[in-house]
Design an enzyme around this catalytic site. Structure first.
Site, mmCIF file in Angstrom:
data_model
loop_
_atom_site.group_PDB
_atom_site.id
_atom_site.type_symbol
_atom_site.label_atom_id
_atom_site.label_comp_id
_atom_site.label_asym_id
_atom_site.label_seq_id
_atom_site.Cartn_x
_atom_site.Cartn_y
_atom_site.Cartn_z
ATOM 1 C CE1 TYR A 441 0.781 0.213 4.439
ATOM 2 C CE2 TYR A 441 -1.471 -0.456 4.851
ATOM 3 C CZ TYR A 441 -0.228 -0.138 5.310
ATOM 4 O OH TYR A 441 0.009 -0.169 6.654
ATOM 5 C CD GLU A 442 0.534 6.229 1.628
ATOM 6 O OE1 GLU A 442 -0.492 5.676 2.085
ATOM 7 O OE2 GLU A 442 0.566 7.429 1.306
ATOM 8 N N GLY A 443 1.459 3.040 -2.520
ATOM 9 C CA GLY A 443 2.370 2.885 -3.667
ATOM 10 C C GLY A 443 3.209 1.642 -3.470
#
Lengths: 592, 592
Positions: A441-443
């Site tokens: 997550y978060e890229g």
């Protein structure tokens, strides 16, 4: 699972003895009066208490119970609402928040330590305040004064939570193609419609209101990433007097069943003409998100460290107590049927790998946090710009390297337990399941590597890289003779990174595929060289004190282990990157 | 999750085109009449049908439902008993079994392929027949004719299952300290008392009887591993006419809650004066177990391969279909909003890493299986001895390397899915949870590495290593000019391994800690060199055919990827091992 013990001494060592943060604070007028090392000591002690006593005991039970969804209502596991209240009442949600609106105003180097403890205690729990403070960073920087005054105080106080609504079913990495729409209303607000997925803390029972930051497109927006705007959409509308008004048209359609972070609600959020307010300028939503992203991405990196630290503490305790077989050099524990497994070289290798990577990771996340503080608080434009560039360069490394390492360390910590590592009640397998999301997550970490290699290194034509490289080089050049056992291999490692960086920059000119072909392994090489520099700095801070205090002897021993056994990982990464992109494109898609 | 498709063409390529197993079979009188390539083709086709159609669809639901324990009774997930019956009725449990007692008599190279398919379909399901056939190997080799005649036919037929009861709460790796006791009875049987943990398939509802092989100590047994005997303990006693008699005093006290393989019952088994029969000689139980171990450990290695193959198939399908962002070299799919992610270099890197390691792994497991066949069936004592030595040397590598690689490949396959990889319904995270146990059970991978480095390499003073090294060297020396692109780097890699082996042998003479300090990274280096050799062999088998058939072009492309991007991993492993044990012993146990 062993009780979690906050590694306060290690944190103080990094803050005071390696980075001398007090001197930095004294040099920054915005911090000089409010922050000093005694206050920070007291804050860290208190953070240790609330995370160790109140939150850590909920980690296992939270994993077993998970969140439950019932007709748009989400309940968190037993104990979570009460623990959240305790945490919020301590002011911890706003630890890094703007004091004008009730935040504690601590610099990021301090809140980074609080985040580490929080996530070691329970990563799933930690996500609720983390998303809230991330939303606050965006609001504080981009929202109107009216929005700030209405929302920030209750969010810093933990009375309301925040969420970040970006992803849609067809648009994750590629936010340019989102479909959520925002129609302007006559009163200056907007009507938001669309469906978002993977929304952490989109719905829950911890707070009376949830403030969603939502990416959506205005009717006349240009296609792609330059046509995205950011909106604030509260679960309950807020009356002029600050009291809660009617329910907004936003609801949770379901929650995901996941590998880990079971106690964190991952929601499908449906916006059905919900009222929202523009944050920042139209079509500049992605930029407004990116303000927050550097903080959040460092925060995710810290989650990798936190998981590794918790796993290490459990593994050391187990390795000291578990009796099995004899040391290769003869019985160490002749009165018992077997020796503790910590005598075995391979168990030590696993534990030292964890220790060296955790402590290197703590120094790294603290260093990046320090650059965030300089970028925010310095009154010297050149110093600010330099720090901004270092933040831009190092944030993707911190996010991806700390979390990739987090998977490695938690897997080692599970392996030390043998069969018991696979059993849920011991807690080690949960840490592996929990940390695995931090690489995604978060890229994803692949996207982080592309950001580093493409946007940051090739994008600045190596200028930001040289800022970093020069700082390391300066350390090497000024190292005294006692430090040469570390400075010399560090110099070789930095040469390798310098040369590889130049090589990729050159190759990328003629073939854009070279960037993505190099990126992940390049990022790892960058990470190992950075840890080598930080281990050399830690060794320097420990040298001369090791006779009187075994804490420092331990630091020097771990530095030696890092250089002997882990830094050599760069050789393979280097060779692999230098093989280039050619072998990636010998097959067409149908041939896989 | 994509439907599982058995990789039959890849299996036939390895069997027929790389290893030419038909010639081997023709040379072994015990196999020449019963096994030929047409029969085997038909067997593999049928195995593909039962695993793809009957078992693979149960993998996700089996994970969600898990096993349940209620007052000594264990139920497997819905569909498992029926699927097990179908599998057993096909004769698959006895595919490698002794035909004298109803086994199918297939060589290990064939049953290895069946195992791969079975475990790709469902690792948790696969454990029930795997433990049964493992128990059969021990019984067939060591049990009396009477025990064999009583038990083997029903076990090969899958009417009864088997279990292996070794571990106790305080004794996992260190079986020498087990406490389970066996008291001789007047009728030649024994009364077994003790408690075993982590017993896979110790209790379940798949079959009417379960035959436990139990390690226990006789009253006068010497201390340590030389005082352990092996006993057969049936759940239901068997009457003289073969019908089931009374319930034996063995019962399941509970089942474990685990990270994965939820559909496999992991049991605490209590033996309360249960009737058992000695298998093999008194105090030689560990040796009797080790007969089975080489088969079982290769089988566990294959589980790593199976998981990676299933994950790869899912990831390729997803990467072809998921549209996100544009290729670095410009839009490949201009009519759609984005390109399929398989255009991105880093996605290709992950997929090719999986493909190269899976196909290398299949060649490796098949090669080791072939040595097991030679050791069992050859009439030439020297050939048998050579194969035995290679089996001893390569089994720990197969177990540990294939499963460590299995974790890597399933993590890549999960990562390709981005956020969806973390969601249970997509199946990718389950493969990571499931495969993780393969690095732990049947001797942790650290123990495998110690077995390789200590018992096998140092123990034979390098002689068994040279058998292997000579075979690879001979391949290099006879490679023609077209093969030099592979043979040359292979020669360098083999030099590295040769020199490192000599280095460790030398160091171990003066410090026994050097063995365990080198072991895990040495094993990995060994694995990568072995895969390089096998990829060179696969390239050789594909060369000249690549124009007419893209299957062969794919093999050559994957071989090139392996040499370019994966084989360089040996450089770091080499440097790390050569750092020696010193840095592992700078801290005492209290300083961790």
């Amino acid at each position: 699972m062993a009780d979690y013990k906050a590694p306060l001494r290690d944190m103080r060592f990094v803050l005071n003895e390696v980075f001398d943060v007090s001197s930095l604070w004294a040099s920054l007028p915005a911090l000089a009066e409010t922050v000093d090392s005694e206050t920070v000591d007291a804050i860290l002690e208190e953070a240790a208490k609330v995370t160790c006593r109140t939150i850590a005991p909920l980690s296992r039970s939270g994993d077993e119970e998970g969140c439950h969804w019932n007709d748009t209502v989400v309940s968190t596991p037993a104990g979570f609402p009460e623990a959240y209240r305790t945490y919020a009442e301590g002011g911890w949600v706003g630890v890094g928040g703007n004091p004008e609106f009730g935040g504690m105003g601590m610099p990021k180097v301090v809140s980074a330590q609080v985040e580490e403890m929080l996530n070691s205690a329970s990563l799933a729990f930690g996500l609720y305040p983390m998303l809230t403070s991330g939303a606050c960073v965006s609001l504080n920087t981009h929202a109107s004064e009216e929005l700030k005054a209405t929302y920030l105080p209750n969010m810093y106080a933990g009375v309301w939570c925040g969420s970040m609504c970006l992803t849609e079913a067809h648009a994750g990495t590629d936010l340019g193609i989102i479909r959520t729409r925002a129609e302007p209303a006559a009163d200056g607000s907007y009507s938001i419609s669309g469906s978002k997925i993977f929304i952490t803390g989109g719905e829950h029972d911890l707070t009376e209101n949830i403030i969603h930051l939502v990416l959506a497109k205005l009717p006349d927006a240009p296609a792609g990433p330059k046509g995205i705007s950011l909106f604030l959409v509260p679960k309950f509308l807020v009356n002029a007097d600050g009291s809660l008004g009617e329910r907004n048209a936003v609801s949770c359609g379901s929650i995901e069943h996941k590998m880990g972070i079971q106690a964190s609600a991952t929601c499908v959020m449906n916006f059905d003409g919900a009222r929202g307010w523009l944050v920042g300028e139209p079509n500049k939503g992605l930029a407004a998100m990116f303000t927050m992203m550097n903080y959040e991405r460092l925060g995710v990196g810290i989650q990798g460290l936190s998981s590794g630290e918790r796993s290490y503490q459990n593994a050391v305790e187990y390795a000291r107590e578990r009796l099995q077989s004899r040391a290769p050099t003869g019985a160490q524990n002749p009165g018992k049927a077997a020796d503790p497994i910590i005598v075995h070289p391979d168990v030590r290798r696993m534990l030292l790998t964890m220790k060296a990577l955790n402590e290197g990771g703590r120094a790294f996340s603290t260093y990046v946090a320090m650059q965030l503080d300089i970028a925010k608080y310095s009154e010297d434009a050149q110093q600010r710009e330099r720090a901004d560039s270092l933040v831009a360069l190092l944030t993707p490394v911190a996010k991806a390297f700390l979390t990739d390492i987090g998977l490695e360390t938690t897997v080692h910590g599970q392996q030390v337990f043998g069969g018991h590592g696979y059993i849920r009640e011991w807690g080690q397998e949960q840490l592996v399941r929990d940390v695995r999301i931090t690489q995604i997550y978060e890229g994803t970490n692949g996207i982080q590597a592309l950001d580093l290699m493409g946007r940051k290194i090739v994008g600045s034509n190596g200028a930001w890289y040289r800022l970093f490289s020069d700082e390391v080089r300066q350390f090497i050049d000024t190292a005294d003779s006692d430090l040469q056992e570390f400075a010399r291999p560090l110099a070789n490692a930095l040469d390798t990174l310098d040369e590889l960086t130049a090589w990729v920059l050159d190759r990328a000119r003629s073939n854009p595929n070279e960037i993505g072909a190099a990126s992940v392994e390049y990022l790892h090489l960058f990470g190992y060289v950075t840890y080598a520099w930080l281990w050399a700095r830690m060794a320097k801070a420990a040298q001369g004190k090791e006779g009187a205090d075994e804490f420092y002897a331990g630091k020097l021993a771990t530095a030696r282990f890092y250089f002997a056994r882990l830094l050599p990982r760069i050789h393979s990464l280097n060779a692999s990157v230098r093989a280039g992109s050619e072998s990636l494109y010998l097959l067409d898609a149908a041939q896989f």
